[in-house]
Enzyme design. Structure first.
Site, PDB file in Angstrom:
ATOM      1  CB  THR A  87      -9.356  -2.184  10.514  1.00  0.00           C
ATOM      2  OG1 THR A  87      -8.271  -2.975  10.056  1.00  0.00           O
ATOM      3  CG2 THR A  87      -9.216  -0.790   9.952  1.00  0.00           C
ATOM      4  CB  SER A 102      -9.828 -10.527  12.242  1.00  0.00           C
ATOM      5  OG  SER A 102      -9.741 -10.254  10.867  1.00  0.00           O
ATOM      6  CB  THR A 148     -12.267  -6.614   6.973  1.00  0.00           C
ATOM      7  OG1 THR A 148     -10.891  -6.288   6.791  1.00  0.00           O
ATOM      8  CG2 THR A 148     -13.046  -5.383   7.376  1.00  0.00           C
ATOM      9  CG  ASP A 149      -7.461  -9.092   7.074  1.00  0.00           C
ATOM     10  OD1 ASP A 149      -7.934  -8.458   6.111  1.00  0.00           O
ATOM     11  OD2 ASP A 149      -6.393  -8.794   7.626  1.00  0.00           O
TER      12      ASP A 149
HETATM   13  N1  ASP Z   1      -6.116  -6.897   9.484  1.00  0.00           N
HETATM   14  C1  ASP Z   1      -7.345  -6.247   9.905  1.00  0.00           C
HETATM   15  C2  ASP Z   1      -8.164  -7.267  10.668  1.00  0.00           C
HETATM   16  O1  ASP Z   1      -8.663  -8.169  10.032  1.00  0.00           O
HETATM   17  C3  ASP Z   1      -8.057  -5.735   8.719  1.00  0.00           C
HETATM   18  C4  ASP Z   1      -9.386  -5.089   8.982  1.00  0.00           C
HETATM   19  O2  ASP Z   1     -10.012  -5.236  10.019  1.00  0.00           O
HETATM   20  O3  ASP Z   1      -9.868  -4.398   8.055  1.00  0.00           O
HETATM   21  O4  ASP Z   1      -8.296  -7.197  11.858  1.00  0.00           O
END
Ligand code: ASP
Length: 322
Positions: free
Chosen positions: A16, A65, A98-99
């Site tokens: 993200t 991610s 973040t995931d």
């Molecule tokens: N789906 C995204 C990822 O993990 C979520 C994020 O980065 O906040 O790449």
């Protein structure tokens, strides 16, 4: 050149933090992994000052991610190993979604020698196009941590808070301050570019060079699945996975490692047939306290997803099957 001088290298993997939405106010309907890591760095004022010198960017991957895979991990481990051995590198920063950040953090912590130079993961909960993106500050803070004399270990820096790879966990699907170190509490904080530590830098971990060697030489990773104990868990899934050739199973047990009697029996059968089993807890805080007579090995305090990574590395380090 001594450790403590040299450049900071930022490796981009997407997420993200590099995401773009069609509308600036859209914090959830965006596509992750759109902006290059070079562009992300260009948009941050004061970066060279935070880096205390030179800073370079390299794009390793450009993915959400949730889709992180062993091929990217292999590339990341390889490049980080090279950079950490380069006396001209003071520290490495990795931009990441973040995931699965906590999984990549634990993987890197398990295989890299970061006793003298840190690897710091940076991420964001809002895309780069948001009205108030959190990525630039998180990245600036991660660079500041990587450049701080004495920094070591694999760390994550989110919302001004520093977490260790062992303790960090995503605990919220939306809010900007989405990570926690649970019972351990944060390692420290970044305040106006200065690091304030709560506990001192983490003790250096012993890198799994045995596993790293196999990662470099194979594309075949063992298959380790995570299951959960829940009401009515009858264990059938375990028998099906064993039939399907699974190599290892981690169970997110209830409470202090408790399992539905049918699931417990199925896991014991799997264990007896040669499938490695680890028992973690699905409780977000605390750890399983083993008792004498426990039939299955526990996860040494690791969360289910991190226990899976440690088991993957244990299996990878074993002599190859013919
Ligand atoms: N789906 C995204 C990822 O993990 C979520 C994020 O980065 O906040 O790449």
């Amino acid at each position: 050149m001594q450790v403590g001088t040299g450049k900071i290298v930022v490796l981009g993997t997407g997420g993200t933090i590099a995401g773009k939405a069609a509308k600036a106010g859209d914090n959830i309907g965006y596509t992750a992994g759109q902006v290059s890591v070079g562009q992300l760095l260009e948009a941050i004022p004061g970066l060279a000052q935070a880096a205390r010198g030179r800073i370079e960017a390299e794009q390793i991957a450009q993915i959400d991610s949730k889709d992180m895979d062993f091929a990217v991990w292999r590339q990341l481990a390889h490049r980080c190993t090279q950079l950490l051995a380069d006396p001209d590198v003071r520290g490495v920063v990795v931009t990441h979604g973040t995931d699965t950040l906590e999984e990549t953090a634990w993987f890197l912590d398990s295989v890299l020698d970061t006793a003298e130079r840190p690897v710091v993961l940076a991420c964001a909960m809002r895309p780069a196009t948001a009205i108030a993106p959190d990525g630039p500050q998180n990245l600036l803070d991660a660079v500041a941590v990587a450049a701080t004399p004495g920094a070591r270990g694999v760390l994550a820096v989110v919302a001004g808070t520093i977490h260790t790879a062992r303790d960090v966990q995503k605990v919220h699907p939306y809010r900007v301050d989405a990570f926690s170190s649970g019972d351990a509490g944060p390692l420290g904080w970044v305040e106006e570019g200065a690091v304030r530590l709560a506990h001192g830098w983490p003790a250096p971990s012993v890198p799994r060079l045995d596993a790293l060697h196999h990662i470099a030489n194979t594309y075949l990773w063992p298959r380790v699945e995570v299951l959960m104990n829940h009401v009515g868990a009858d264990g059938r899934i375990v028998d099906l996975l064993v039939l399907d050739g699974v190599d290892g199973l981690v169970v997110a047990a209830t409470g202090n490692g408790t399992l539905h009697h049918a699931l417990a029996k199925a896991l014991e059968r799997a264990h007896e047939s040669g499938v490695e089993v680890r028992v973690a807890t699905r409780c977000p805080l605390g750890r399983v306290l083993p008792k004498p007579g426990d039939a299955l090995p526990h996860s040494e305090g690791l969360s289910p997803v991190k226990a899976r990574i440690s088991l993957l590395l244990d299996l990878l380090a074993r002599p190859r099957r013919p």
